[in-house]
Design an enzyme around this catalytic site. Structure first.
Site, PDB file in Angstrom:
ATOM      1  CG  HIS A  23      -2.271  -0.678   0.870  1.00 46.35           C
ATOM      2  ND1 HIS A  23      -3.343  -0.028   0.322  1.00 46.35           N
ATOM      3  CD2 HIS A  23      -2.637  -1.975   1.008  1.00 46.35           C
ATOM      4  CE1 HIS A  23      -4.336  -0.900   0.140  1.00 46.35           C
ATOM      5  NE2 HIS A  23      -3.929  -2.083   0.540  1.00 46.35           N
ATOM      6  N   GLY A 107      -9.083 -14.487  -7.240  1.00 44.68           N
ATOM      7  CA  GLY A 107      -9.608 -14.000  -5.966  1.00 44.68           C
ATOM      8  C   GLY A 107      -8.693 -14.256  -4.784  1.00 44.68           C
ATOM      9  CG  LEU A 110      -1.926 -14.973  -5.127  1.00 47.62           C
ATOM     10  CD1 LEU A 110      -1.784 -16.479  -5.314  1.00 47.62           C
ATOM     11  CD2 LEU A 110      -0.787 -14.448  -4.247  1.00 47.62           C
ATOM     12  CD  GLU A 145      -6.872  -3.411 -12.112  1.00 51.42           C
ATOM     13  OE1 GLU A 145      -5.999  -4.031 -12.761  1.00 51.42           O
ATOM     14  OE2 GLU A 145      -7.219  -3.735 -10.961  1.00 51.42           O
ATOM     15  CG  ASP A 157      -0.918  -5.404  -8.323  1.00 48.30           C
ATOM     16  OD1 ASP A 157      -0.019  -5.394  -7.466  1.00 48.30           O
ATOM     17  OD2 ASP A 157      -2.117  -5.302  -8.053  1.00 48.30           O
ATOM     18  CE1 TYR A 209      -5.194  -0.650  -3.206  1.00 45.93           C
ATOM     19  CE2 TYR A 209      -6.034   1.196  -4.480  1.00 45.93           C
ATOM     20  CZ  TYR A 209      -5.016   0.316  -4.181  1.00 45.93           C
ATOM     21  OH  TYR A 209      -3.817   0.409  -4.846  1.00 45.93           O
TER      22      TYR A 209
HETATM   23  C1  GLA Z   1      -3.526  -3.860  -4.919  1.00 47.18           C
HETATM   24  C2  GLA Z   1      -3.245  -2.762  -5.953  1.00 47.18           C
HETATM   25  C3  GLA Z   1      -1.772  -2.360  -5.961  1.00 47.18           C
HETATM   26  C4  GLA Z   1      -1.264  -2.065  -4.557  1.00 47.18           C
HETATM   27  C5  GLA Z   1      -1.661  -3.188  -3.598  1.00 47.18           C
HETATM   28  C6  GLA Z   1      -1.293  -2.870  -2.179  1.00 47.18           C
HETATM   29  O1  GLA Z   1      -2.902  -5.050  -5.308  1.00 47.18           O
HETATM   30  O2  GLA Z   1      -3.609  -3.203  -7.236  1.00 47.18           O
HETATM   31  O3  GLA Z   1      -1.582  -1.262  -6.808  1.00 47.18           O
HETATM   32  O4  GLA Z   1      -1.725  -0.818  -4.105  1.00 47.18           O
HETATM   33  O5  GLA Z   1      -3.054  -3.470  -3.646  1.00 47.18           O
HETATM   34  O6  GLA Z   1       0.081  -2.786  -2.041  1.00 47.18           O
END
Ligand code: GLA
Length: 371
Positions: A23, A107, A110, A145, A157, A209
């Site tokens: 995060h 889900g 990952l 996204e 990610d 989030y």
């Molecule tokens: C999700 C988001 C990432 C990142 C993580 C937390 O996976 O897609 O961009 O913020 O949460 O580290």
């Protein structure tokens, strides 16, 4: 409906686990993820019209049909929006058939969605000779996204799915997307990284989030800085009164997590896995107490892993469910798995799933077929 012909390009991209640096990608911090061996494959074929067809190998009869002119951010639909969003963000103007296959657990936190986006993106870039760099592809898949699907994710990610290399964790500076590979060979030290999918999916995820991002942004506005990357712990503590309690706690996580991530790189290079484990566990405590995004299942997995000898354990990914990781000696893994399964049963949680993975390679074109 016309038949599916053989593809022009086959490409694949992996899911990811984040070792540490959670995060903080959207606060322009450092993150240290690696690609897992579970991958998504996209088989693409050019069409001579404007039609787009998407299907998954698991459900061949379930074909989603759209067209280039219909692509618009915010469209309703299911998983195919991650594919359509990438066609949109890459600015493709010709029709295409795309078939998806893969084994990234869905889900489980990952990054199956980033794997899907990146496999499609690298395949499209190859098929239409777009010549896009991995950094450009990371930004365009994130745009898909954020804007097309409407999920306010950061850049971690997609970056790791595209830029990872086998045998290494990827230190990513989320301010400029520069990367450094950090060798990560647990096996040689008799260790393993256990991935525990709690199978918990608390409904909160998206809204919470976005709230975390907002609290970080309002802390920056009040402290008159561009991002939490520009803050250190001493200044945060000295300026505590200018923030509300929520902003202070969120900023405290971000600033301390950035420091832990850089320290993790140092100890990883020294192969000091005891110190690495300690940092991983500190990260969990910070995500649990300062960032408040853990849940009973994640805390249980972490506590039980630590009680059974793991060097470190923490929740990974967005939070409120999904997976945890535990760094442990290979000889302890079975005991840890058994103890977690037992604890989940007594707490009446869903049955956990266990995975393990070596750091694997990022997205790649597997085949280009000429016709
Ligand atoms: C999700 C988001 C990432 C990142 C993580 C937390 O996976 O897609 O961009 O913020 O949460 O580290």
């Amino acid at each position: 409906m016309s038949e599916w012909l053989s593809p022009d390009v086959i490409a694949s991209a992996p899911g990811r686990v984040n070792l540490i640096g959670e995060h903080i990608d959207y606060s322009q911090g450092f993150v240290l993820p690696f690609a897992i061996s579970y991958r998504t494959t996209a088989s693409l074929r050019r069409r001579d019209d404007q039609v787009i067809r998407v299907r998954s190998k698991q459900r061949l009869d379930d074909v989603v049909t759209s067209s280039i002119s219909e692509l618009a951010p915010g469209s309703q639909g299911g998983w195919e929006r991650y594919v359509l969003g990438v066609i949109w963000s890459l600015g493709i103007k010709e029709g295409v058939d795309i078939e998806i296959d893969g084994d990234v657990p869905l889900g489980a936190g990952l990054s199956s969605s980033a794997a899907l986006e990146c496999a499609v993106a690298i395949g499209l870039s190859e098929m239409f000779s777009l010549g896009l760099s991995k950094k450009e592809l990371a930004l365009l898949t994130q745009k898909a996204e954020n804007q097309y699907v409407g999920v306010p994710c950061g850049i971690m990610d997609q970056s790791v799915s595209l830029m990872a290399e086998a045998g290494a964790a990827l230190l990513l500076d989320c301010r400029d997307l520069s990367t450094t590979l950090v060798p990560f060979d647990l096996g040689a030290s008799g260790l393993e990284l256990l991935i525990i999918d709690t199978q918990a999916h608390h409904a909160l995820v998206d809204g919470e989030y976005a709230k975390r991002r907002q609290a970080c942004e309002s802390a920056c506005t009040k402290l008159q800085i561009a991002s939490l990357r520009d803050l250190d712990l001493a200044t945060l503590i000295a300026d505590r009164d200018s923030l509300n309690d929520e902003e202070f706690k969120r900023a405290h996580h971000a600033v301390s997590e950035m420091a832990r991530t850089l320290e993790a790189v140092v100890v990883l290079r020294q192969k000091d896995f005891v110190a690495l484990g300690r940092l991983i566990t500190q990260s969990h405590v910070s995500l649990r107490d300062d960032y408040e995004i853990s849940c009973a299942e994640l805390n249980c997995a972490v506590d039980v892993a630590l009680a059974h000898g793991a060097l470190g354990a923490r929740m990974v990914g967005g939070g409120f469910g999904g997976s945890a990781i535990a760094l442990a000696g290979q000889s302890q893994i079975e005991e840890i798995k058994g103890a977690i399964a037992e604890a989940f049963k007594s707490a009446s949680f869903r049955e956990p799933r266990f995975f393990t993975s070596l750091p694997s390679e990022g997205a790649k074109v597997i085949k280009r077929l000429d016709r």
